[in-house]
Write a protein that holds these residues in place. Structure first.
Motif, PDB file in Angstrom:
ATOM      1  N   MET A 148      -9.162 -44.859 -89.143  1.00  0.00           N
ATOM      2  CA  MET A 148      -9.468 -46.278 -89.359  1.00  0.00           C
ATOM      3  C   MET A 148      -9.294 -47.036 -88.057  1.00  0.00           C
ATOM      4  O   MET A 148      -8.666 -46.556 -87.122  1.00  0.00           O
ATOM      5  CB  MET A 148      -8.576 -46.885 -90.453  1.00  0.00           C
ATOM      6  N   ILE A 149      -9.880 -48.225 -88.021  1.00  0.00           N
ATOM      7  CA  ILE A 149      -9.714 -49.125 -86.885  1.00  0.00           C
ATOM      8  C   ILE A 149      -8.988 -50.345 -87.439  1.00  0.00           C
ATOM      9  O   ILE A 149      -9.372 -50.869 -88.477  1.00  0.00           O
ATOM     10  CB  ILE A 149     -11.083 -49.576 -86.334  1.00  0.00           C
ATOM     11  N   GLY A 188      -9.390 -53.550 -82.445  1.00  0.00           N
ATOM     12  CA  GLY A 188     -10.062 -52.266 -82.348  1.00  0.00           C
ATOM     13  C   GLY A 188      -9.108 -51.105 -82.121  1.00  0.00           C
ATOM     14  O   GLY A 188      -9.468 -50.134 -81.471  1.00  0.00           O
ATOM     15  N   TYR A 233      -6.672 -45.534 -85.283  1.00  0.00           N
ATOM     16  CA  TYR A 233      -5.637 -44.661 -85.838  1.00  0.00           C
ATOM     17  C   TYR A 233      -6.260 -43.269 -85.980  1.00  0.00           C
ATOM     18  O   TYR A 233      -7.162 -43.084 -86.791  1.00  0.00           O
ATOM     19  CB  TYR A 233      -5.184 -45.161 -87.214  1.00  0.00           C
ATOM     20  N   PHE A 266     -12.081 -51.124 -75.950  1.00  0.00           N
ATOM     21  CA  PHE A 266     -12.350 -52.359 -76.694  1.00  0.00           C
ATOM     22  C   PHE A 266     -12.510 -53.499 -75.706  1.00  0.00           C
ATOM     23  O   PHE A 266     -11.660 -53.715 -74.860  1.00  0.00           O
ATOM     24  CB  PHE A 266     -11.211 -52.689 -77.660  1.00  0.00           C
ATOM     25  N   PRO A 278     -17.963 -54.668 -79.767  1.00  0.00           N
ATOM     26  CA  PRO A 278     -16.768 -54.753 -78.926  1.00  0.00           C
ATOM     27  C   PRO A 278     -15.992 -53.442 -78.846  1.00  0.00           C
ATOM     28  O   PRO A 278     -15.294 -53.206 -77.869  1.00  0.00           O
ATOM     29  CB  PRO A 278     -15.932 -55.845 -79.595  1.00  0.00           C
ATOM     30  N   SER A 279     -16.109 -52.598 -79.872  1.00  0.00           N
ATOM     31  CA  SER A 279     -15.332 -51.365 -79.915  1.00  0.00           C
ATOM     32  C   SER A 279     -16.248 -50.164 -79.727  1.00  0.00           C
ATOM     33  O   SER A 279     -17.301 -50.076 -80.341  1.00  0.00           O
ATOM     34  CB  SER A 279     -14.614 -51.262 -81.272  1.00  0.00           C
ATOM     35  N   LEU A 323     -15.448 -47.268 -80.638  1.00  0.00           N
ATOM     36  CA  LEU A 323     -15.167 -46.354 -81.745  1.00  0.00           C
ATOM     37  C   LEU A 323     -15.326 -47.047 -83.078  1.00  0.00           C
ATOM     38  O   LEU A 323     -15.128 -48.253 -83.192  1.00  0.00           O
ATOM     39  CB  LEU A 323     -13.729 -45.846 -81.643  1.00  0.00           C
ATOM     40  N   GLN A 324     -15.678 -46.245 -84.097  1.00  0.00           N
ATOM     41  CA  GLN A 324     -15.565 -46.740 -85.462  1.00  0.00           C
ATOM     42  C   GLN A 324     -14.966 -45.644 -86.326  1.00  0.00           C
ATOM     43  O   GLN A 324     -14.912 -44.481 -85.920  1.00  0.00           O
ATOM     44  CB  GLN A 324     -16.905 -47.224 -85.987  1.00  0.00           C
TER      45      GLN A 324
END
Lengths: 324, 244
Positions: free
Chosen positions: B138-139, B144, B147, B201, B208-209, B211-212
């Motif tokens: 999860m983010i 951002g 985990y 981020f 902006p991030s 990663l997802q």
């Protein structure tokens, strides 16, 4: 009016709009106006879209000077606004002239006022929003609260000054922030993690808003809530209005600048329509809580949104658009 | 973490008047999280009128909705239709982001403690950390923060008794079975093992991030000198080599 200059910034005056909730999936704080109802009404009064950027003023208001003629509206908590020394009516579109000075005085009720400007405030968007997020150092005016000497560039209003001036919210529709009625919340998702005695005292005893309360969250002081097992959960999403209870047993209400995840049990979530009444409480004020059925809360919310939609229609039906 | 063998049927819990939590079993596991992400994918694909946003966490999915458009009961009934789907069978596209990391020394002050706890050398600990891809569960947090997991069980330590008041952006840290990259300078109770000069981020980028939830990360060791002189050119070269 092309810009407004800040003579004195006040305690915490920030540019806010309705925030960036769509970025919460990426761990981004939603931010935005703490009291979205007062904020939206201020914008509607001055002919703006309801999410245009405006100023959120906290407890001790700023001194501002206008450099062009225009229209403003002040809503939210009553922080004694005065224009050129004369007390002005809140919840009403006011004409301002070049050179006029707006000052705030004592906090009479609530703690957050909103100043909307016809045409809005023209600052860059970060992640789809102009809201200031001070901890992240982005949004608003250079990611910070206003300071003396700042100039706020204003946008262009589609309406003429005369068309807007004098419009007001009917007194019966103005929220009463002096009320001490309990704030309503939806029970859960972790109500079963609290002992029966604790849950009962949460409903029946007042809590005090502590000094450790800000745009991120309100730490409350009152009866200690005991957990059946543990205060910890596997971290998950938290949203504005979430009442989280860590191991100390003292609840925290998450507010506009809250993070997007947390690892403590949640006893409930403040209803959308009562969130402004929490946002207008200041340290030292009391809060009591009352559970409300989902159906009732959602019905109240639909009623409020219908009221706002009607006001929006008034804007749309105004025919005398300024020639630009 | 204990495995909950209770019913795999999720619960639908209210989260205020504008969100519903679809709650799976109380465990941090790849299997559970993939079910979370798969149900999110299915709900998103079906474009339910009134659903505004889906926010995955370790073991639940928050469904945000507009109660002016759809009420709680009606939405729960609609969401229940996705229960029957075989959630493990659906493959979701994801990427692996390779992240340059300088491990140890001033950049990883807690490595020694972790090594002592695991009865391994610092080199062995670093080797274990960098040896595998980690899944982004999860983010969250404030900006951002990814985990990710699962780290080798030998390296698993609970949170520090005394959280640090200020941990630098770019810090690589671990706790329990998780690892993450600090995206903003803030307090932290996790254990610091390294630092990356790569910005994952940036509020001014879109998105902006980098990663997802559902992506993977892998740490690739770099030297202290490389980290210190990292700039846009090094990042471009790095991305061409590792992240294309």
């Amino acid at each position: 009016m092309e810009y407004v200059s800040v003579l004195k910034p006040g305690l915490l005056t920030t540019i806010q709009d309705l925030g960036r909730p769509m970025y919460r999936t990426l761990g981004v704080s939603a931010s935005g106006a703490m009291d979205p109802l007062s904020f939206r009404l201020a914008n509607i009064l001055v002919g703006n879209e309801e999410g245009e950027a405006a100023l959120e003023v906290t407890l001790i208001g700023p001194y501002l000077q206008f450099h062009n003629d225009g229209v403003i509206a002040i809503t939210g908590g009553n922080l004694s606004p005065k224009l050129n020394g004369q007390a002005v009516t809140m919840w009403k579109a006011l004409r301002v002239k070049q050179g006029d000075e707006l000052r705030f005085g004592n906090c009479v009720d609530g703690c957050r006022a909103y100043i909307a400007f016809a045409g809005g405030i023209d600052t860059p968007e970060i992640m789809g929003s102009q809201s200031t997020f001070i901890r992240g150092n982005y949004g608003g005016k250079d990611g910070r609260a206003l300071k003396a000497g700042d100039r706020l560039p204003l946008g262009i209003s589609f309406y003429g000054v005369d068309d807007l001036t004098g419009r007001r919210i009917r007194p019966a529709d103005v929220p009463d922030f002096t009320t001490d009625r309990p704030v309503q919340f939806i029970v859960g998702p972790h109500e079963q993690e609290f002992t029966d005695e604790s849950f009962a005292s949460f409903l029946n005893k007042p809590y005090t808003v502590s000094n450790e309360s800000d745009r991120m969250g309100y730490r409350l002081q009152g009866p200690i809530l005991e957990h059946v097992n543990s205060p910890d959960i596997i971290s998950d999403f938290i949203t504005v209005g979430t009442i989280q209870v860590p191991g100390s047993g003292q609840p925290i209400i998450h507010m506009a600048d809250c993070g997007t995840s947390g690892g403590y049990t949640k006893i409930g979530v403040i209803t959308t329509i009562d969130l402004p009444y929490v946002a207008q409480r200041k340290p030292g004020d009391n809060l009591t809580f009352q559970p409300v059925a989902m159906k009732v809360a959602q019905l109240q919310l639909r009623k409020q949104e219908r009221f706002i939609a009607e006001l929006r229609l008034v804007n749309k039906s105004m025919t005398k658009l300024r020639v630009i | 973490m204990t495995t909950n063998t209770a019913s795999r049927t999720p619960l639908y819990l209210p989260m205020g008047d504008q969100a519903i939590i679809i709650q799976f079993e109380h465990v941090i596991s790849l299997e559970t999280n993939k079910r979370v992400q798969t149900i999110a994918y299915l709900i998103e694909s079906s474009q339910i009128v009134g659903v505004t946003q889906l926010i995955p966490a370790f073991n639940n999915l928050t469904v945000c909705y507009d109660p002016v458009v759809i009420g709680f009961d009606e939405l729960v009934e609609t969401l229940k239709k996705f229960e029957g789907d075989d959630l493990e069978q659906i493959q979701i596209n994801s990427k692996t982001l390779h992240i340059p990391v300088v491990f140890g020394g001033d950049y990883g002050p807690d490595l020694e403690e972790i090594a002592d706890h695991a009865k391994l050398s610092i080199e062995e600990v670093v080797s274990l950390i960098q040896s595998k891809r980690y899944f982004v569960y999860m983010i969250g947090f404030i900006a951002g923060y990814p985990y990710c997991g699962d780290i080798d069980p030998r390296l698993s330590l609970p949170r520090r008794a005394n959280p640090r008041g200020k941990v630098e952006k770019g810090t690589i840290q671990i706790v329990n079975n998780l690892t993450g990259i600090f995206t903003m300078t803030a307090p932290s109770g996790w254990h610091i093992v390294g630092w990356t000069p790569m910005e994952i981020f940036n509020p001014k980028s879109d998105p902006p991030s980098l990663l997802q939830a559902g992506d993977y990360i892998q740490y690739i060791p770099i030297s202290e000198e490389e980290a210190q002189r990292w700039n846009q050119d090094s990042q471009r070269e790095w991305d061409q080599k590792w992240n294309m």
